[in-house]
Scaffold this motif. Structure first.
Motif, PDB file in Angstrom:
ATOM      1  N   LEU A   1     -10.911  -0.936  -5.890  1.00  0.00           N
ATOM      2  CA  LEU A   1     -10.529  -0.521  -4.541  1.00  0.00           C
ATOM      3  C   LEU A   1      -9.404   0.516  -4.587  1.00  0.00           C
ATOM      4  CD1 LEU A   1     -11.327  -1.224  -1.661  1.00  0.00           C
ATOM      5  CD2 LEU A   1      -9.486  -2.900  -1.627  1.00  0.00           C
ATOM      6  N   ARG A   2      -8.442   0.271  -5.475  1.00  0.00           N
ATOM      7  CA  ARG A   2      -7.308   1.201  -5.589  1.00  0.00           C
ATOM      8  C   ARG A   2      -7.776   2.555  -6.137  1.00  0.00           C
ATOM      9  NH1 ARG A   2      -5.495  -2.281  -3.122  1.00  0.00           N
ATOM     10  NH2 ARG A   2      -6.017  -0.714  -1.583  1.00  0.00           N
ATOM     11  N   LEU A   3      -8.716   2.506  -7.066  1.00  0.00           N
ATOM     12  CA  LEU A   3      -9.228   3.761  -7.630  1.00  0.00           C
ATOM     13  C   LEU A   3      -9.944   4.553  -6.548  1.00  0.00           C
ATOM     14  CD1 LEU A   3     -10.599   2.690 -11.123  1.00  0.00           C
ATOM     15  CD2 LEU A   3      -8.507   3.937 -10.605  1.00  0.00           C
ATOM     16  N   LEU A   4     -10.707   3.862  -5.710  1.00  0.00           N
ATOM     17  CA  LEU A   4     -11.397   4.536  -4.612  1.00  0.00           C
ATOM     18  C   LEU A   4     -10.384   5.147  -3.654  1.00  0.00           C
ATOM     19  CD1 LEU A   4     -14.247   2.055  -3.726  1.00  0.00           C
ATOM     20  CD2 LEU A   4     -14.465   4.333  -4.711  1.00  0.00           C
ATOM     21  N   ASP A   5      -9.313   4.414  -3.458  1.00  0.00           N
ATOM     22  CA  ASP A   5      -8.251   4.858  -2.572  1.00  0.00           C
ATOM     23  C   ASP A   5      -7.556   6.088  -3.143  1.00  0.00           C
ATOM     24  OD1 ASP A   5      -6.367   4.941  -0.617  1.00  0.00           O
ATOM     25  OD2 ASP A   5      -5.145   3.325  -1.424  1.00  0.00           O
TER      26      ASP A   5
ATOM     27  N   VAL B   1     -10.390   6.565   2.891  1.00  0.00           N
ATOM     28  CA  VAL B   1     -10.550   5.199   2.401  1.00  0.00           C
ATOM     29  C   VAL B   1      -9.344   4.349   2.796  1.00  0.00           C
ATOM     30  CG1 VAL B   1     -10.889   3.780   0.363  1.00  0.00           C
ATOM     31  CG2 VAL B   1     -11.883   6.051   0.478  1.00  0.00           C
TER      32      VAL B   1
ATOM     33  N   ILE C   1      -2.420   4.517 -10.244  1.00  0.00           N
ATOM     34  CA  ILE C   1      -3.222   5.053 -11.344  1.00  0.00           C
ATOM     35  C   ILE C   1      -2.339   5.262 -12.568  1.00  0.00           C
ATOM     36  CG2 ILE C   1      -4.445   7.129 -12.086  1.00  0.00           C
ATOM     37  CD1 ILE C   1      -5.653   7.103  -9.173  1.00  0.00           C
TER      38      ILE C   1
ATOM     39  N   ILE D   1     -18.373   0.671  -9.352  1.00  0.00           N
ATOM     40  CA  ILE D   1     -17.407   0.849 -10.449  1.00  0.00           C
ATOM     41  C   ILE D   1     -16.787  -0.450 -10.938  1.00  0.00           C
ATOM     42  CG2 ILE D   1     -16.785   3.253 -10.108  1.00  0.00           C
ATOM     43  CD1 ILE D   1     -14.548   2.430  -8.347  1.00  0.00           C
TER      44      ILE D   1
ATOM     45  N   ALA E   1     -19.515   1.215  -2.932  1.00  0.00           N
ATOM     46  CA  ALA E   1     -18.765   1.996  -3.921  1.00  0.00           C
ATOM     47  C   ALA E   1     -18.034   1.074  -4.884  1.00  0.00           C
ATOM     48  CB  ALA E   1     -17.789   2.928  -3.213  1.00  0.00           C
TER      49      ALA E   1
ATOM     50  N   TYR F   1     -14.959  -5.221   3.189  1.00  0.00           N
ATOM     51  CA  TYR F   1     -14.756  -3.904   3.785  1.00  0.00           C
ATOM     52  C   TYR F   1     -16.074  -3.361   4.325  1.00  0.00           C
ATOM     53  CZ  TYR F   1     -10.210  -4.278   1.692  1.00  0.00           C
ATOM     54  OH  TYR F   1      -8.966  -4.704   1.376  1.00  0.00           O
TER      55      TYR F   1
ATOM     56  N   GLU G   1     -16.789   9.080  -5.410  1.00  0.00           N
ATOM     57  CA  GLU G   1     -17.212   8.102  -4.405  1.00  0.00           C
ATOM     58  C   GLU G   1     -16.278   8.150  -3.195  1.00  0.00           C
ATOM     59  OE1 GLU G   1     -19.633   5.902  -4.074  1.00  0.00           O
ATOM     60  OE2 GLU G   1     -20.671   6.510  -5.906  1.00  0.00           O
TER      61      GLU G   1
ATOM     62  N   MET H   1     -16.411   9.321   1.269  1.00  0.00           N
ATOM     63  CA  MET H   1     -16.161   8.448   2.409  1.00  0.00           C
ATOM     64  C   MET H   1     -15.013   8.918   3.287  1.00  0.00           C
ATOM     65  SD  MET H   1     -16.736   4.704   0.862  1.00  0.00           S
ATOM     66  CE  MET H   1     -15.827   4.952  -0.614  1.00  0.00           C
TER      67      MET H   1
ATOM     68  N   ASP I   1      -4.910   6.094  -5.083  1.00  0.00           N
ATOM     69  CA  ASP I   1      -3.459   5.899  -5.056  1.00  0.00           C
ATOM     70  C   ASP I   1      -2.860   6.345  -6.391  1.00  0.00           C
ATOM     71  OD1 ASP I   1      -0.927   4.846  -5.281  1.00  0.00           O
ATOM     72  OD2 ASP I   1      -1.398   3.057  -4.123  1.00  0.00           O
TER      73      ASP I   1
ATOM     74  N   ILE J   1     -17.854   1.206   1.554  1.00  0.00           N
ATOM     75  CA  ILE J   1     -16.799   0.896   0.593  1.00  0.00           C
ATOM     76  C   ILE J   1     -17.269  -0.196  -0.358  1.00  0.00           C
ATOM     77  CG2 ILE J   1     -14.485  -0.081   0.320  1.00  0.00           C
ATOM     78  CD1 ILE J   1     -13.580   1.381   2.707  1.00  0.00           C
TER      79      ILE J   1
ATOM     80  N   LEU K   1       0.802  -1.222   0.000  1.00  0.00           N
ATOM     81  CA  LEU K   1       0.000   0.000   0.000  1.00  0.00           C
ATOM     82  C   LEU K   1       0.836   1.273   0.000  1.00  0.00           C
ATOM     83  CD1 LEU K   1      -2.709  -1.029   2.588  1.00  0.00           C
ATOM     84  CD2 LEU K   1      -3.025  -0.758   0.139  1.00  0.00           C
TER      85      LEU K   1
END
Lengths: 272, 462
Positions: A228-232, B25, A238, A209, A205, A198, B18, B22, A234, A202, A86
């Motif tokens: 998950l990474r896109l939500l994060d 994340v 990307i 996607i 979400a 999660y 999104e 939150m 990072d 999460i 991470l």
């Protein structure tokens, strides 16, 4: 500064792998925390003499080696020792990019049996990316000496991946590890890694996607993990995804062989 | 197929929308994974009784506030002492053998009727440089590397990082920097590569720019020789322990300069706050002596040796040619040294020494051989089979203890070798930082040597 996508060069490295004189039947990634004896496992399997020592994150450069098992030529790639996938050190990026985009036929995570809990973090993260994960529980002799008992069968059951106890310094368990790798790559055995669940928002979400990710990457990489990474958000990954997309574009070929195998095995979340 | 890119960007926006709803994340992901790991470990791991935690007991001493630093210094001194006193005898033996072989080679050349210049280039130039590099470098390395690898395999080095973390943090640098410095003891180029273990680009750059202040293996024999010569010139009677304490002192100075430069950099060019990190203190493990010896001798000692030999051979030839081609009654080397004499003198050295450092850019190992060759070409021939003989040669060329001291300081602080500079260029992808990596140390080396020379002369010691 530092390592651009091209210089750390997962693609350059992959090309180099493919150009080796002996064609590999399978490419196996070797991941693990620092100080778990990962390099010892690497040396034990391949017989390549390489420096080992408990130097945090010492193995910065990717090393590779070969071994023959049951008439299959296996190439082993020794990834940098990392605690997670991470954070953003060059080491962790290299390890993550290779496991995710390098499409290894299986990933062996070497864990220190004397402190399993800490090591499990990486194991779980790798399992999120690929079901073809094998846990090599190294330093099992040291754990025994420290009166730590690990229920291998229970662990295998919970994680849903093969767990092989080893003491690589004495070459104990390496044969079993080779066999487990063989079974995972060439055998009929399917792993069903325990999915990470999660918090609800999460998960919602991700669901929103994930399908689109699946379409975009034509199912070549694990869509749940990418989502998950896109939500994060990072940024490093990307960028790596952009690179991956660009390389995907010219060859609009049908889904690769490897992918089909993954599909047959890749039952993410099917065994909740 | 630009639509893929567009599609991806759209997806990214969606995800960001999104994600931003939150909040954190990342924290939640990490939390979930940690909780899961804890949960699984609880189910699968049983502790049968409590084993005595010997490691913890050792760590309580090794990393304690009172004993941590003295123990580090003591270990450092012991390693140097073993290296210096242990290397003396085999060094003399090797030198005797190799320089004896030189006479045989000379005889062979005479018998074959080879021209003088050929004998000069090959024997007096190339062979003698090689003989020096091998006899002076091999024994200390063959002792130092196994000792160092022992400490490494034992698990002591991460404790050193732990001890020094506070100091580095205060200097605005990263605690892991000390590990890259340890690597630098072997080779600065390797140390620069090792800086990849530092996550933050800012701190990584600091570590890269200052790695050179750890004396690498190429400079280490120079330091040892200079320490012996310095002590010999200062007092008539000295033992190898004072010489090793001096080398240890020089290393401590190198670490201090590292801290100072890191601090200045993090206040000026590379502003920022040091990032936190987790450093695992691995369990102590008794190293396997067999594989330790094989690794330290083959992977490190012979590897570094071969590199030195490869550079020393052509360098010896070039130096001999420069020292023996005369223009207007003076050799080219002497001409060049003459131009540098004033500058060299101001910083407590001489023109030949400065020239040797410049010619030694490809590899620090060859600085002393070049220096010897340039002195030898000027004066009478001496058998150079011991440190005493070397001292005599140097004194005949006007050396004092100030010269030896400043030679040590300059060697510690000056510009990195070409290999290291190329590695820095590769790692930073920037010409600017590479140039700075050469200029900063050189500036410091000149300043320090100048000040020391002026003080010593000002006090009327010379």
């Amino acid at each position: 500064m530092g390592l651009t996508a091209k210089s750390t060069g997962i693609y350059a490295f992959l090309e180099d792998l493919n150009q080796s004189s002996v064609k590999a039947d399978a490419i196996i990634a070797l991941a693990g925390n620092p100080n778990t004896g990962k390099s010892t496992v690497f040396n034990g399997l391949t017989g390549l003499n390489q420096h080992t020592g408990n130097w945090p994150g010492k193995t910065v450069v990717l090393a590779k080696g070969n071994y023959l098992y049951r008439h299959k030529n296996i190439t082993l790639v020794d990834l940098p020792g990392t605690y997670s996938l991470l954070a953003n050190s060059a080491d962790e990026q290299v390890a993550r990019d290779f496991i995710c985009f390098g499409d290894p036929d299986a990933t062996v995570v070497v864990a220190d049996a004397t402190c399993l809990e800490r090591n499990l973090n990486l194991v779980l993260q790798v399992m999120e990316i690929t079901p073809k994960t094998i846990l090599c529980l190294n330093l099992i002799d040291e754990a025994k000496r420290k009166k730590i008992e690990i229920d291998i069968a229970a662990l295998e059951n919970i994680l849903g991946i093969p767990v092989i106890p080893t003491a690589a310094r004495d070459k104990t368990g390496l044969k079993e590890l080779r066999e487990a790798i063989h079974q995972t790559v060439f055998g009929k055995r399917c792993n069903h890694p325990k999915p990470m669940v999660y918090s609800e928002n999460i998960e919602v979400a991700i669901e929103k996607i994930q399908a689109e990710v699946e379409n975009l990457f034509q199912g070549r990489i694990n869509s749940r993990w990418v989502a998950l990474r896109l939500l994060d958000g990072d940024t490093t990954i990307i960028q790596e995804m952009r690179n991956y997309l660009q390389r995907m574009e010219p060859k609009d070929q049908p889904v690769s062989e490897t992918y089909k195998e993954v599909e047959c095995c890749g039952s993410f979340g099917s065994r909740v | 197929m630009a639509h893929l890119e567009a599609e991806f960007n759209r997806l990214l926006q969606l995800a960001q929308a999104e994600g931003s709803q939150m909040g954190t994340v990342r924290d939640r992901i990490v939390q979930t994974i940690y909780r899961e790991a804890q949960d699984i470990a609880e189910k699968a791991v049983k502790l049968k009784g409590k084993a005595e935690d010997v490691d913890r007991m050792i760590d309580n001493v090794v990393t304690s506030k009172i004993w941590g630093y003295p123990l580090m210094l003591a270990l450092l001194s012991v390693v140097f002492w073993l290296t210096i006193s242990g290397a003396n005898f085999p060094s003399a033996l090797l030198a005797e053998f190799l320089f004896g072989l030189q006479d045989q080679l000379t005889a062979l050349f005479q018998w074959a009727g080879a021209p003088d210049w050929l004998h000069g280039v090959l024997v007096l130039g190339m062979y003698r440089a090689l003989a020096w590099v091998v006899s002076v470098m091999l024994p200390p390395m063959a002792i130092f590397f196994p000792l160092f690898t022992f400490l490494e395999d034992l698990g002591y080095l991460p404790r050193v990082a732990f001890n020094l973390d506070k100091l580095f943090k205060k200097a605005g640098a990263h605690g892991k920097q000390i590990l890259t410095m340890c690597m630098g003891f072997g080779c600065n180029a390797a140390g620069v590569i090792a800086c990849r273990i530092i996550e933050s680009p800012r701190e990584r750059l600091i570590a890269i720019l200052t790695n050179n202040f750890v004396p690498c293996n190429g400079r280490f024999p120079t330091m040892i020789a200079m320490a012996a010569i310095f002590m010999g010139l200062l007092v008539s009677n000295y033992n190898s322990f004072t010489a090793s304490a001096l080398v240890a002192g020089v290393v401590v100075l190198g670490v201090s300069v590292t801290l100072a430069v890191s601090w200045i950099l993090s206040k000026t060019l590379l502003k920022g706050i040091p990032s936190t990190f987790t450093l695992e203190l691995p369990p102590y493990r008794i190293p396997k002596i067999g594989s330790l010896l094989i690794r330290s001798v083959f992977d490190r000692t012979l590897f570094v040796m071969m590199r030195a030999v490869v550079v020393a051979a052509p360098a010896g030839m070039v130096a001999w040619i420069l020292a023996n081609i005369q223009i207007g009654g003076l050799s080219i080397l002497a001409h060049l040294a003459g131009w540098l004499q004033g500058f060299g003198c101001a910083i407590g050295l001489d023109g030949f020494i400065v020239l040797a450092f410049l010619l030694g850019l490809p590899a620090n190992e060859i600085v002393v051989p070049i220096l010897i060759m340039s002195y030898l070409a000027e004066g009478a021939m001496v058998e150079l089979d011991s440190i005493e003989a070397l001292r005599e040669l140097l004194v005949n060329n006007g050396w004092t203890w100030l010269t030896a001291l400043n030679m040590m300081l300059f060697s510690l602080l000056h510009f990195p070798c070409a290999t290291t500079l190329l590695t820095i260029r590769k790692e930073t992808q920037s010409l600017k930082w590479t140039v700075l990596a050469a200029l900063i140390p050189t500036g410091i080396a000149i300043a320090v040597c100048f000040v020391v020379a002026q003080i010593v002369r000002g006090l009327g010691l010379f």
